[in-house]
Design an enzyme around this catalytic site. Structure first.
Site, PDB file in Angstrom:
ATOM      1  N   SER A   1     -28.612  -5.878  -1.526  1.00 11.69           N
ATOM      2  CA  SER A   1     -29.145  -6.469  -0.297  1.00 11.69           C
ATOM      3  C   SER A   1     -28.731  -5.612   0.905  1.00 11.69           C
ATOM      4  O   SER A   1     -27.588  -5.136   0.975  1.00 11.69           O
ATOM      5  CB  SER A   1     -28.625  -7.892  -0.118  1.00 11.69           C
ATOM      6  OG  SER A   1     -29.097  -8.729  -1.155  1.00 11.69           O
TER       7      SER A   1
ATOM      8  N   GLU B   1      -2.983  -9.587  -2.652  1.00 16.77           N
ATOM      9  CA  GLU B   1      -2.550 -10.531  -3.692  1.00 16.77           C
ATOM     10  C   GLU B   1      -3.622 -10.581  -4.770  1.00 16.77           C
ATOM     11  O   GLU B   1      -4.807 -10.407  -4.496  1.00 16.77           O
ATOM     12  CB  GLU B   1      -2.346 -11.919  -3.077  1.00 16.77           C
ATOM     13  CG  GLU B   1      -1.848 -12.986  -4.034  1.00 16.77           C
ATOM     14  CD  GLU B   1      -1.721 -14.349  -3.361  1.00 16.77           C
ATOM     15  OE1 GLU B   1      -1.380 -15.328  -4.067  1.00 16.77           O
ATOM     16  OE2 GLU B   1      -1.967 -14.439  -2.138  1.00 16.77           O
TER      17      GLU B   1
ATOM     18  N   GLU C   1     -10.394   0.939 -10.115  1.00 22.18           N
ATOM     19  CA  GLU C   1     -10.238  -0.103  -9.103  1.00 22.18           C
ATOM     20  C   GLU C   1      -9.520  -1.324  -9.673  1.00 22.18           C
ATOM     21  O   GLU C   1      -8.684  -1.941  -9.002  1.00 22.18           O
ATOM     22  CB  GLU C   1     -11.602  -0.507  -8.542  1.00 22.18           C
ATOM     23  CG  GLU C   1     -12.213   0.499  -7.581  1.00 22.18           C
ATOM     24  CD  GLU C   1     -11.457   0.570  -6.256  1.00 22.18           C
ATOM     25  OE1 GLU C   1     -10.681  -0.363  -5.959  1.00 22.18           O
ATOM     26  OE2 GLU C   1     -11.635   1.548  -5.521  1.00 22.18           O
TER      27      GLU C   1
END
Length: 231
Positions: free
Chosen positions: A84, A117, A64
């Protein structure tokens, strides 16, 4: 025969907090990506994404990072798991967070896949972040600050050759507090882990300063004998 689980499974992602140090500005930085897709399209976020079934967590984190920022071959360490229930509006998602250290001058960032970006921000002035990434960033910064004082991890952020002033500025930038110059230099030199070089560095109008390099081989040898690096 394949086993079918009775309960639905949560999706799994990795998120990476990438720290860099700008020695010219004496500023600790973090690398963020501007999301190119929903949810949180055009919001700033940490680089990361979903883990593929056939890859390990570490492999997913490195993939990634390279896909979304162009960075590879970084110091990378697992940080914490964030789970969570409502942290992602799409579905139930658990994220394994990592923090990474690099020298920004050694890399050219290049956003790709779902990142529109990639940009470095000073840690003291980061924008609002998507998902729970502000919480992940805070945890990573706390880990870095804690580890810096008992492990020579800071040298991952410095160029191979550095001055004692650059080293002190790094510590002050990460810890967010000034350090007494005389005591700092006395302590770091007492460990005999810095190799003086026959080179000097000029910083502005100041007189040239001695350059050093960190000796990782000696550190590993001392660590096996119980040596504790502490600033």
């Amino acid at each position: 025969m394949k086993h079918t689980y009775e309960y639905p499974r949560a999706a799994l992602t990795v998120d990476c907090v990438v720290f860099g140090f700008d020695s010219n500005q004496a500023a600790l930085q973090v690398l963020l990506i501007r999301r190119g897709i929903a949810p949180f399209k055009d919001h700033w976020a940490l680089p990361g994404g979903f883990v593929r079934v056939e890859e390990t967590l570490d492999d997913a984190a490195r993939r990634e990072l390279e896909e979304e920022t162009g960075l590879k071959d970084l110091f990378l360490e697992q940080l914490y798991t964030f789970g969570s229930v409502n942290r992602d509006p799409r579905e139930r998602v658990v994220s394994v967070a990592y923090y990474a250290l690099t020298k920004p001058a050694d890399h050219t960032t290049a956003a790709s896949t779902d990142a529109a970006e990639a940009r470095w921000f000073p840690v003291s002035d980061i924008p609002a972040l998507a998902f729970d990434h502000a919480e992940i960033f805070a945890a990573a910064l706390a880990r870095l600050r804690g580890k810096l004082i008992y492990h020579p991890i800071g040298f991952e952020l410095l160029p191979p050759k550095f001055t004692l002033t650059q080293l002190q500025r790094l510590y002050e930038s990460v810890l967010g507090a000034p350090i007494d110059k005389r005591n700092f230099r006395k302590k770091v030199l007492s460990y005999d882990l810095l190799v003086p070089l026959k080179e000097q560095h000029r910083d502005g109008p100041h007189r040239p300063a001695q350059l050093f390099r960190f000796d990782p081989v000696r550190y590993e040898r001392l660590k096996k004998k119980g040596f504790l690096f502490e600033i």
